[in-house]
Write a protein that holds these residues in place. Structure first.
Motif, short mmCIF file in Angstrom:
data_model
loop_
_atom_site.label_atom_id
_atom_site.label_comp_id
_atom_site.label_asym_id
_atom_site.label_seq_id
_atom_site.Cartn_x
_atom_site.Cartn_y
_atom_site.Cartn_z
N ALA A 61 1.40 31.12 48.14
CA ALA A 61 2.70 30.46 48.35
C ALA A 61 2.57 29.28 49.31
O ALA A 61 3.19 28.23 49.10
CB ALA A 61 3.70 31.48 48.90
N LEU A 62 1.78 29.44 50.37
CA LEU A 62 1.58 28.33 51.32
C LEU A 62 0.97 27.12 50.63
O LEU A 62 1.30 25.97 50.94
CB LEU A 62 0.67 28.78 52.46
CG LEU A 62 1.32 29.68 53.53
CD1 LEU A 62 0.26 30.22 54.47
CD2 LEU A 62 2.38 28.92 54.31
N ALA A 63 0.10 27.36 49.66
CA ALA A 63 -0.59 26.27 48.98
C ALA A 63 0.25 25.64 47.87
O ALA A 63 0.03 24.47 47.53
CB ALA A 63 -1.91 26.77 48.39
N VAL A 64 1.21 26.39 47.34
CA VAL A 64 1.91 25.93 46.13
C VAL A 64 3.36 25.52 46.38
O VAL A 64 3.81 24.48 45.88
CB VAL A 64 1.85 27.04 45.05
CG1 VAL A 64 2.74 26.70 43.87
CG2 VAL A 64 0.42 27.26 44.60
N VAL A 65 4.10 26.30 47.15
CA VAL A 65 5.56 26.16 47.18
C VAL A 65 6.00 24.82 47.77
O VAL A 65 6.77 24.08 47.15
CB VAL A 65 6.20 27.34 47.95
CG1 VAL A 65 7.68 27.06 48.20
CG2 VAL A 65 6.04 28.63 47.17
N TRP A 66 5.54 24.50 48.99
CA TRP A 66 6.01 23.26 49.61
C TRP A 66 5.60 22.03 48.81
O TRP A 66 6.44 21.15 48.57
CB TRP A 66 5.50 23.15 51.05
CG TRP A 66 6.14 21.99 51.78
CD1 TRP A 66 7.29 22.02 52.49
CD2 TRP A 66 5.65 20.64 51.83
NE1 TRP A 66 7.57 20.76 53.00
CE2 TRP A 66 6.58 19.90 52.61
CE3 TRP A 66 4.54 20.00 51.31
CZ2 TRP A 66 6.41 18.53 52.86
CZ3 TRP A 66 4.37 18.63 51.56
CH2 TRP A 66 5.29 17.92 52.32
N PRO A 67 4.33 21.89 48.34
CA PRO A 67 4.00 20.72 47.53
C PRO A 67 4.83 20.61 46.26
O PRO A 67 5.23 19.51 45.87
CB PRO A 67 2.51 20.94 47.20
CG PRO A 67 2.00 21.79 48.30
CD PRO A 67 3.14 22.71 48.65
N ALA A 68 5.11 21.75 45.62
CA ALA A 68 5.92 21.71 44.39
C ALA A 68 7.33 21.24 44.69
O ALA A 68 7.88 20.38 43.98
CB ALA A 68 5.94 23.10 43.74
N ALA A 69 7.94 21.78 45.74
CA ALA A 69 9.30 21.37 46.10
C ALA A 69 9.34 19.91 46.53
O ALA A 69 10.26 19.17 46.16
CB ALA A 69 9.83 22.27 47.23
N PHE A 70 8.35 19.48 47.29
CA PHE A 70 8.31 18.08 47.72
C PHE A 70 8.15 17.14 46.53
O PHE A 70 8.82 16.11 46.43
CB PHE A 70 7.16 17.86 48.71
CG PHE A 70 7.03 16.43 49.17
CD1 PHE A 70 7.88 15.92 50.13
CD2 PHE A 70 6.06 15.60 48.61
CE1 PHE A 70 7.77 14.59 50.54
CE2 PHE A 70 5.94 14.29 49.01
CZ PHE A 70 6.80 13.78 49.99
N GLY A 71 7.27 17.52 45.59
CA GLY A 71 7.07 16.68 44.42
C GLY A 71 8.33 16.53 43.59
O GLY A 71 8.68 15.42 43.16
N LEU A 124 12.08 28.94 45.42
CA LEU A 124 10.81 29.05 44.70
C LEU A 124 9.95 30.16 45.29
O LEU A 124 9.32 30.93 44.55
CB LEU A 124 10.06 27.72 44.79
CG LEU A 124 10.48 26.58 43.86
CD1 LEU A 124 9.62 25.35 44.12
CD2 LEU A 124 10.38 26.99 42.40
N LEU A 125 9.95 30.24 46.62
CA LEU A 125 9.18 31.29 47.29
C LEU A 125 9.70 32.67 46.91
O LEU A 125 8.91 33.57 46.57
CB LEU A 125 9.26 31.09 48.80
CG LEU A 125 8.66 32.19 49.67
CD1 LEU A 125 7.16 32.29 49.45
CD2 LEU A 125 8.99 31.96 51.14
N LEU A 126 11.01 32.86 46.97
CA LEU A 126 11.58 34.17 46.63
C LEU A 126 11.32 34.51 45.17
O LEU A 126 11.07 35.67 44.82
CB LEU A 126 13.08 34.18 46.94
CG LEU A 126 13.46 34.05 48.42
CD1 LEU A 126 14.96 34.10 48.59
CD2 LEU A 126 12.79 35.15 49.25
#
Length: 416
Positions: free
Chosen positions: A216-226, A360-362
């Motif tokens: 989640a640390l590797a995927v969630v924030w970059p996906a939301a930012f993109g 996305l995380l939940l």
């Protein structure tokens, strides 16, 4: 330290929800600038969906002849679990809560975490007990004593290495809370507090040794930012090259993904085996025994799954087994609707991006945890979702007001 988090979460939810309901009730008598905006339809979807969970629960108990006592006990459990998933967004949507308060609070908690981490780290190596005590507050009830236990560390079965869970009932749950706090701390404006909050949250994620938290640390924030940058041309130009390369090496990428999945499962093979078996049992018994309203209650599994509750470690399997297909729909509809709303809001507002990343995380964690039993811990995420829905309503009102001011006056024929 007093084992009171499991009580504090539901009490906070219901008290603030009553305050929000009172605010809506007196709103017509307030000056216009003090009235809360209309409640977003997504919030009503959450309220209806979680109320449906209670109705489904009662119907399931009746169909399975579980008795009045179990029905009352399960209804109390609903009030401490599923209900919170609707109440906290409702609170954020009605009460004028600034997201900056939540960001700073997470960072302040990080100070306590950093101060205590040395004790947690040395405890298993200097002979301190893992379990210090179970709070007497467990008398109020709960799914188990782990919700009221004060634990320094645990020993991973079959490996013998220490693992930490901090203030969560188990280590993967600590990983979930760590990622929630990381996403919040990243929005803190003060660099000092941001460094403290992010460092503490990352330490919890690493020491919990939760595989899903690291993903989640590797995927969630970059996906939301993109997704939040899709309105900007540079985002499309930047993505064009990697997308082109990805299409050219799609086969190799798929093979790498399969290897990564196998490595993910192999990192804790026994856990993956038990989770897979729990899912198969839940689906099989749901399909053959109670497809519409489920079995009503959680049941212990066989020795094959180490007597773990059937449907645990997975929200969708748990819903299918306990509440049937109707329970899945009650969660899926508001979740998808709110994901779409916050994704659109993320194009214009940072709070929308934060709420979208938290959803996305939940969503990711629905495949690894039962969301309802941890809502008393990740409630800041739910409040931020409500705040984002409030912002979406305000933006829509502003757009409509701007459009009405820009509209040309009607001509004579339109007046007639």
């Amino acid at each position: 330290m007093v084992g009171g988090l499991y009580i504090a979460g539901p009490v906070l939810a219901w008290l603030l929800a009553l305050l929000a309901a009172a605010q809506l009730y007196i709103a017509p008598g307030l000056p216009e600038h003090k009235r809360p905006p209309p409640v977003h339809p997504c919030i009503w979807l959450w309220m209806l969906g979680m109320l449906a969970m209670l109705i489904i629960l009662i119907v399931g108990h009746l169909l399975n002849e579980l008795g009045t006592g179990k029905t009352i006990k399960s209804s109390i459990g609903w009030a401490k679990g599923w209900a919170l998933i609707a109440l906290f967004p409702f609170i954020g949507a009605v009460l004028d809560i600034r997201p900056e308060i939540i960001y700073r609070a997470v960072c302040r908690l990080g100070v306590q975490t950093l101060l205590l981490i040395p004790l947690f780290l040395v405890a298993p190596f200097i002979g301190l007990p893992g379990l210090l005590y179970v709070s007497p507050l467990k008398i109020v009830g709960g799914s188990g004593p782990e919700y009221f236990a004060v634990i320094l560390y645990t020993i991973e079965p079959g490996v013998g290495t220490p693992r930490w869970q901090f203030f969560a009932p188990w280590s993967p749950a600590a990983g979930l809370i760590a990622v929630v706090h990381t996403l919040c701390a990243l929005e803190e404006k003060s660099w000092k507090w941001k460094v403290i909050g992010v460092t503490a949250s990352l330490m919890i994620a690493l020491l919990s040794q939760s595989r899903l938290a690291l993903v989640a640390l590797a995927v969630v924030w970059p996906a939301a930012f993109g997704i939040s940058q899709l309105r900007k041309p540079w985002a499309w130009f930047t993505a064009a090259g990697p997308v082109l390369v990805a299409t050219m090496v799609a086969g190799q990428l798929l093979e790498l993904m399969n290897q990564a999945v196998e490595s993910f499962k192999g990192a804790r093979a026994d856990s993956s085996r038990v989770r897979a078996a729990l899912g198969r049992i839940a689906v099989e018994r749901w399909r053959n025994e109670a497809p519409w309203f489920g079995h009503g209650v959680v049941e212990r599994g066989p020795h094959l799954v180490e007597y773990m509750p059937i449907g645990s470690h997975h929200s969708w399997y748990g819903l299918l087994f306990v509440k049937g297909i109707t329970g899945v729909v009650a969660l899926l509809v508001p979740l998808v609707a709110t994901l779409l709303v916050t994704a659109k809001l993320s194009l214009h507002d940072p709070v929308g991006r934060v709420a979208f990343s938290l959803l996305l995380l939940l969503t990711l964690y629905t495949f690894g945890e039962n969301l309802e039993i941890l809502s008393y811990l990740y409630w800041p995420a739910l409040v931020l979702v409500g705040i984002a829905c409030r912002r979406a309503v305000v933006f829509r009102q502003r757009r409509l007001a701007h459009a009405s001011r820009q509209a040309p006056p009607p001509d004579a024929s339109e007046r007639v």
